[in-house]
Scaffold this active site. Structure first.
Site, PDB file in Angstrom:
ATOM      1  N   MET A  66       2.943  -1.803   3.806  1.00 44.63           N
ATOM      2  CA  MET A  66       3.693  -3.011   4.156  1.00 44.63           C
ATOM      3  C   MET A  66       3.309  -4.152   3.210  1.00 44.63           C
ATOM      4  O   MET A  66       3.546  -5.318   3.516  1.00 44.63           O
ATOM      5  CB  MET A  66       3.436  -3.397   5.611  1.00 44.63           C
ATOM      6  CG  MET A  66       3.942  -2.312   6.566  1.00 44.63           C
ATOM      7  SD  MET A  66       4.356  -2.920   8.210  1.00 44.63           S
ATOM      8  CE  MET A  66       2.819  -3.601   8.739  1.00 44.63           C
TER       9      MET A  66
ATOM     10  N   HIS B 213      -5.579  -0.255   0.086  1.00 42.04           N
ATOM     11  CA  HIS B 213      -4.311   0.337  -0.352  1.00 42.04           C
ATOM     12  C   HIS B 213      -4.477   0.997  -1.729  1.00 42.04           C
ATOM     13  O   HIS B 213      -3.906   2.052  -1.990  1.00 42.04           O
ATOM     14  CB  HIS B 213      -3.229  -0.740  -0.507  1.00 42.04           C
ATOM     15  CG  HIS B 213      -2.812  -1.388   0.784  1.00 42.04           C
ATOM     16  ND1 HIS B 213      -3.130  -2.690   1.094  1.00 42.04           N
ATOM     17  CD2 HIS B 213      -2.087  -0.909   1.815  1.00 42.04           C
ATOM     18  CE1 HIS B 213      -2.612  -2.985   2.273  1.00 42.04           C
ATOM     19  NE2 HIS B 213      -1.984  -1.934   2.735  1.00 42.04           N
TER      20      HIS B 213
END
Ligand code: PAF
Length: 289
Positions: free
Chosen positions: A30, A37
């Protein structure tokens, strides 16, 4: 790195990647990327191999947020995200608008019926329906060989693995270990929204998990371990404990009595309006075979 805003663009980009027969690995996010990430991107690269392709998606999915949740204030910085993905050697990013992803008359949802109702699913009704539906759509749009998700969202990973199994999706799901700040706080895009005082208090989650990990092999029962973790968290006045659960690490079923198999401790704690989760798999001294 190719930046694709439409389903058609990412499909044709991936079709060109596939011409060589090399694997395609999807890393759904997102956005507002952090080191956690980036570790998913690196795992994706490892799985894809030198000739394979890593495709990231950045989409703040409205259907997984409840009406009083933080969809509007969820942090976003697309330009910075693209720079970070380029530096990681990601081959393409799918960054659509919500109107590109959802048609206004959509009627179909995907739901893991039991798993979606328990744990975080109780605190955030409808959340896992939104996750399962958007992940299915991302899989259908990109048709990857494998996809990488973080273990910080432990229940989400279980929901996705179950969905892939139940619906015969034939996509390999790779779970990536939790990345932590130096003081133990699990990395999350939401951490930037903590006030300085809450940021200083938030590592209590990791400390509670450290203590629990040390106590797990002592023959302690699940309920005593749970009470101990809850008491540690509640001793921090800034923490609003939403839930503390100890479940079977594989099935997420409830457990009672002394730990006999690996168990996962799942925490959900709010600091002001910021909702944080964390977890740890713990092991009894001698596991039953
Ligand atoms: O974990 C996330 O960032 C999201 O829940 C996901 C898997 C990208 C679906 O929107």
């Amino acid at each position: 790195m190719q930046v694709c805003r439409s389903k058609a663009a990412i499909r044709s980009t991936i079709a060109a990647f596939r011409a060589s027969g090399a694997p395609v690995v999807l890393v759904p996010t997102m956005g507002f990327l952090h080191e956690g990430h980036l570790s998913l991107m690196r795992l994706g690269r490892e799985r894809a191999g030198a000739d394979g392709r890593v495709v990231a998606s950045i989409f703040v999915n409205p259907t997984q947020f409840g009406p009083n949740e933080d969809f509007d204030s969820y942090p976003r910085d697309e330009a910075r995200d693209f720079d970070l993905l380029r530096a990681e050697g990601v081959d393409a990013v799918f960054a659509p608008e919500a109107t590109e992803v959802y048609s206004p008359n959509a009627q179909t949802i995907v739901e893991t019926t039991e798993l979606a109702k328990t744990l975080i699913g109780k605190l955030r009704p409808g959340h896992f329906r939104g996750v399962a539906t958007v992940v299915t759509k991302l899989f259908n749009i990109t048709r990857p060989d494998a996809a990488v998700f973080g273990q910080k969202d432990y229940q989400q990973l279980a929901v996705i693995r179950t969905m892939v199994r139940d619906l015969d999706m034939g996509i390999e799901i790779i779970g990536a270990p939790i990345k932590r700040e130096a003081d133990g706080l699990a990395m999350s895009s939401r951490n930037v929204r903590l006030t300085p005082q809450d940021r200083a208090a938030a590592p209590i989650l990791a400390r509670a998990l450290d203590e629990a990990e040390a106590m797990a092999p002592t023959g302690i029962t699940a309920s005593r371990l749970r009470s101990h973790v809850r008491a540690t968290l509640e001793a921090e006045p800034r923490a609003r404990v939403q839930s503390v659960d100890i479940r079977d690490a594989t099935t997420l079923e409830t457990i009672s009595g002394p730990l006999a198999r690996p168990a996962v401790i799942l925490l959900a704690v709010s600091f002001g309006k910021v909702f944080l989760i964390d977890n740890r798999v713990v092991h009894p001294a001698q596991e039953e075979t």
